[in-house]
Scaffold this motif. Sequence first.
Motif, PDB file in Angstrom:
ATOM      1  N   UNK A 293       0.842  -1.194   0.000  1.00 29.26           N
ATOM      2  CA  UNK A 293       0.000   0.000   0.000  1.00 29.26           C
ATOM      3  C   UNK A 293       0.876   1.243   0.000  1.00 29.26           C
ATOM      4  N   UNK A 294       0.903   1.905  -1.115  1.00 31.01           N
ATOM      5  CA  UNK A 294       1.644   3.157  -1.196  1.00 31.01           C
ATOM      6  C   UNK A 294       0.616   4.271  -1.336  1.00 31.01           C
ATOM      7  N   UNK A 295       0.135   4.732  -0.199  1.00 35.34           N
ATOM      8  CA  UNK A 295      -0.956   5.707  -0.139  1.00 35.34           C
ATOM      9  C   UNK A 295      -0.575   7.042  -0.759  1.00 35.34           C
ATOM     10  N   UNK A 296       0.675   7.431  -0.618  1.00 37.07           N
ATOM     11  CA  UNK A 296       1.082   8.732  -1.123  1.00 37.07           C
ATOM     12  C   UNK A 296       1.556   8.689  -2.567  1.00 37.07           C
ATOM     13  N   UNK A 297       1.449   7.541  -3.220  1.00 37.02           N
ATOM     14  CA  UNK A 297       1.822   7.423  -4.622  1.00 37.02           C
ATOM     15  C   UNK A 297       3.285   7.120  -4.858  1.00 37.02           C
ATOM     16  N   UNK A 298       4.046   6.865  -3.795  1.00 36.75           N
ATOM     17  CA  UNK A 298       5.461   6.550  -3.939  1.00 36.75           C
ATOM     18  C   UNK A 298       5.614   5.124  -4.455  1.00 36.75           C
ATOM     19  N   UNK A 299       6.405   4.940  -5.519  1.00 38.40           N
ATOM     20  CA  UNK A 299       6.608   3.572  -6.044  1.00 38.40           C
ATOM     21  C   UNK A 299       7.294   2.676  -5.019  1.00 38.40           C
ATOM     22  N   UNK A 300       6.964   1.403  -5.077  1.00 38.44           N
ATOM     23  CA  UNK A 300       7.491   0.433  -4.114  1.00 38.44           C
ATOM     24  C   UNK A 300       9.011   0.352  -4.209  1.00 38.44           C
ATOM     25  N   UNK A 301       9.569   0.358  -5.412  1.00 40.41           N
ATOM     26  CA  UNK A 301      11.022   0.280  -5.577  1.00 40.41           C
ATOM     27  C   UNK A 301      11.712   1.471  -4.909  1.00 40.41           C
ATOM     28  N   UNK A 302      11.100   2.630  -5.000  1.00 36.77           N
ATOM     29  CA  UNK A 302      11.673   3.818  -4.373  1.00 36.77           C
ATOM     30  C   UNK A 302      11.641   3.700  -2.852  1.00 36.77           C
ATOM     31  N   UNK A 303      10.585   3.131  -2.303  1.00 36.67           N
ATOM     32  CA  UNK A 303      10.508   2.923  -0.853  1.00 36.67           C
ATOM     33  C   UNK A 303      11.594   1.959  -0.377  1.00 36.67           C
ATOM     34  N   UNK A 304      11.829   0.902  -1.139  1.00 34.94           N
ATOM     35  CA  UNK A 304      12.868  -0.056  -0.772  1.00 34.94           C
ATOM     36  C   UNK A 304      14.242   0.600  -0.813  1.00 34.94           C
ATOM     37  N   UNK A 305      14.500   1.411  -1.832  1.00 41.51           N
ATOM     38  CA  UNK A 305      15.774   2.127  -1.912  1.00 41.51           C
ATOM     39  C   UNK A 305      15.936   3.072  -0.726  1.00 41.51           C
ATOM     40  N   UNK A 306      14.845   3.713  -0.337  1.00 44.98           N
ATOM     41  CA  UNK A 306      14.884   4.618   0.807  1.00 44.98           C
ATOM     42  C   UNK A 306      15.236   3.859   2.089  1.00 44.98           C
ATOM     43  N   UNK A 307      14.659   2.674   2.276  1.00 45.00           N
ATOM     44  CA  UNK A 307      14.975   1.854   3.442  1.00 45.00           C
ATOM     45  C   UNK A 307      16.462   1.524   3.471  1.00 45.00           C
ATOM     46  N   UNK A 308      17.021   1.129   2.319  1.00 37.14           N
ATOM     47  CA  UNK A 308      18.446   0.804   2.250  1.00 37.14           C
ATOM     48  C   UNK A 308      19.295   2.022   2.595  1.00 37.14           C
ATOM     49  N   UNK A 309      18.900   3.161   2.081  1.00 38.30           N
ATOM     50  CA  UNK A 309      19.646   4.391   2.338  1.00 38.30           C
ATOM     51  C   UNK A 309      19.616   4.739   3.827  1.00 38.30           C
ATOM     52  N   UNK A 310      18.485   4.582   4.457  1.00 37.39           N
ATOM     53  CA  UNK A 310      18.375   4.872   5.889  1.00 37.39           C
ATOM     54  C   UNK A 310      19.283   3.939   6.691  1.00 37.39           C
ATOM     55  N   UNK A 311      19.313   2.654   6.335  1.00 40.30           N
ATOM     56  CA  UNK A 311      20.176   1.719   7.043  1.00 40.30           C
ATOM     57  C   UNK A 311      21.643   2.078   6.861  1.00 40.30           C
ATOM     58  N   UNK A 312      22.025   2.491   5.661  1.00 40.88           N
ATOM     59  CA  UNK A 312      23.413   2.907   5.428  1.00 40.88           C
ATOM     60  C   UNK A 312      23.756   4.149   6.249  1.00 40.88           C
ATOM     61  N   UNK A 313      22.820   5.095   6.321  1.00 41.96           N
ATOM     62  CA  UNK A 313      23.064   6.308   7.095  1.00 41.96           C
ATOM     63  C   UNK A 313      23.246   6.005   8.579  1.00 41.96           C
ATOM     64  N   UNK A 314      22.419   5.112   9.104  1.00 41.01           N
ATOM     65  CA  UNK A 314      22.546   4.739  10.517  1.00 41.01           C
ATOM     66  C   UNK A 314      23.891   4.064  10.749  1.00 41.01           C
ATOM     67  N   UNK A 315      24.313   3.231   9.809  1.00 39.20           N
ATOM     68  CA  UNK A 315      25.606   2.564   9.929  1.00 39.20           C
ATOM     69  C   UNK A 315      26.748   3.570   9.920  1.00 39.20           C
ATOM     70  N   UNK A 316      26.645   4.591   9.090  1.00 38.14           N
ATOM     71  CA  UNK A 316      27.679   5.631   9.056  1.00 38.14           C
ATOM     72  C   UNK A 316      27.722   6.409  10.364  1.00 38.14           C
ATOM     73  N   UNK A 317      26.560   6.679  10.933  1.00 41.70           N
ATOM     74  CA  UNK A 317      26.524   7.379  12.222  1.00 41.70           C
ATOM     75  C   UNK A 317      27.174   6.514  13.302  1.00 41.70           C
ATOM     76  N   UNK A 318      26.927   5.215  13.257  1.00 41.25           N
ATOM     77  CA  UNK A 318      27.521   4.321  14.248  1.00 41.25           C
ATOM     78  C   UNK A 318      29.044   4.263  14.103  1.00 41.25           C
ATOM     79  N   UNK A 319      29.569   4.523  12.917  1.00 43.86           N
ATOM     80  CA  UNK A 319      31.014   4.555  12.734  1.00 43.86           C
ATOM     81  C   UNK A 319      31.663   5.668  13.554  1.00 43.86           C
ATOM     82  N   UNK A 320      30.916   6.704  13.865  1.00 41.67           N
ATOM     83  CA  UNK A 320      31.443   7.849  14.617  1.00 41.67           C
ATOM     84  C   UNK A 320      31.416   7.633  16.134  1.00 41.67           C
ATOM     85  N   UNK A 321      30.795   6.561  16.592  1.00 42.49           N
ATOM     86  CA  UNK A 321      30.720   6.293  18.031  1.00 42.49           C
ATOM     87  C   UNK A 321      32.103   5.879  18.526  1.00 42.49           C
TER      88      UNK A 321
END
Length: 79
Positions: free
Chosen positions: A25-53
Amino acid sequence: LLQTDMLASCNEVFGAFDESLLFQSNRDGTPVAQLKRHFKQVFRNISRVLDCVSCQKCKLHGKLSLLGLGTALKTLLLP
Protein backbone atom coordinates in the motif's frame (compact mmCIF):
# COMPACT_ATOMS: atom_id res chain seq x y z
CA LEU A 1 5.71 -23.70 23.69
CA LEU A 2 4.96 -26.10 20.87
CA GLN A 3 1.76 -27.27 22.51
CA THR A 4 -1.23 -26.81 20.24
CA ASP A 5 -3.45 -25.12 22.82
CA MET A 6 -0.74 -22.62 23.65
CA LEU A 7 -0.11 -21.81 19.97
CA ALA A 8 -3.85 -21.48 19.37
CA SER A 9 -4.05 -18.85 22.07
CA CYS A 10 -1.39 -16.81 20.21
CA ASN A 11 -3.21 -16.66 16.85
CA GLU A 12 -4.07 -12.99 17.29
CA VAL A 13 -0.43 -12.11 17.85
CA PHE A 14 0.77 -14.06 14.81
CA GLY A 15 -1.84 -12.43 12.59
CA ALA A 16 -1.21 -8.89 13.84
CA PHE A 17 1.62 -8.20 11.39
CA ASP A 18 1.09 -9.14 7.77
CA GLU A 19 4.43 -8.68 6.05
CA SER A 20 2.84 -9.12 2.61
CA LEU A 21 1.23 -5.69 3.09
CA LEU A 22 4.46 -3.95 4.09
CA PHE A 23 5.21 -2.42 0.71
CA GLN A 24 1.90 -3.09 -1.05
CA SER A 25 0.00 0.00 0.00
CA ASN A 26 1.64 3.16 -1.20
CA ARG A 27 -0.96 5.71 -0.14
CA ASP A 28 1.08 8.73 -1.12
CA GLY A 29 1.82 7.42 -4.62
CA THR A 30 5.46 6.55 -3.94
CA PRO A 31 6.61 3.57 -6.04
CA VAL A 32 7.49 0.43 -4.11
CA ALA A 33 11.02 0.28 -5.58
CA GLN A 34 11.67 3.82 -4.37
CA LEU A 35 10.51 2.92 -0.85
CA LYS A 36 12.87 -0.06 -0.77
CA ARG A 37 15.77 2.13 -1.91
CA HIS A 38 14.88 4.62 0.81
CA PHE A 39 14.97 1.85 3.44
CA LYS A 40 18.45 0.80 2.25
CA GLN A 41 19.65 4.39 2.34
CA VAL A 42 18.37 4.87 5.89
CA PHE A 43 20.18 1.72 7.04
CA ARG A 44 23.41 2.91 5.43
CA ASN A 45 23.06 6.31 7.10
CA ILE A 46 22.55 4.74 10.52
CA SER A 47 25.61 2.56 9.93
CA ARG A 48 27.68 5.63 9.06
CA VAL A 49 26.52 7.38 12.22
CA LEU A 50 27.52 4.32 14.25
CA ASP A 51 31.01 4.55 12.73
CA CYS A 52 31.44 7.85 14.62
CA VAL A 53 30.72 6.29 18.03
CA SER A 54 33.92 6.22 20.09
CA CYS A 55 32.92 3.43 22.50
CA GLN A 56 33.79 0.14 20.79
CA LYS A 57 31.25 -1.86 22.80
CA CYS A 58 28.46 0.57 21.88
CA LYS A 59 29.54 0.55 18.24
CA LEU A 60 29.56 -3.26 18.13
CA HIS A 61 26.15 -3.51 19.82
CA GLY A 62 24.64 -0.94 17.46
CA LYS A 63 26.11 -2.53 14.33
CA LEU A 64 24.96 -6.01 15.34
CA SER A 65 21.47 -4.74 16.13
CA LEU A 66 21.31 -2.97 12.80
CA LEU A 67 22.56 -6.07 11.01
CA GLY A 68 19.85 -8.14 12.70
CA LEU A 69 17.11 -5.70 11.69
CA GLY A 70 18.45 -5.55 8.14
CA THR A 71 18.53 -9.33 7.88
CA ALA A 72 14.98 -9.61 9.19
CA LEU A 73 13.77 -7.06 6.63
CA LYS A 74 15.64 -8.86 3.83
CA THR A 75 13.95 -12.16 4.66
CA LEU A 76 10.58 -10.42 4.67
CA LEU A 77 11.07 -8.50 1.44
CA LEU A 78 12.81 -11.01 -0.81
CA PRO A 79 10.47 -13.26 -2.77
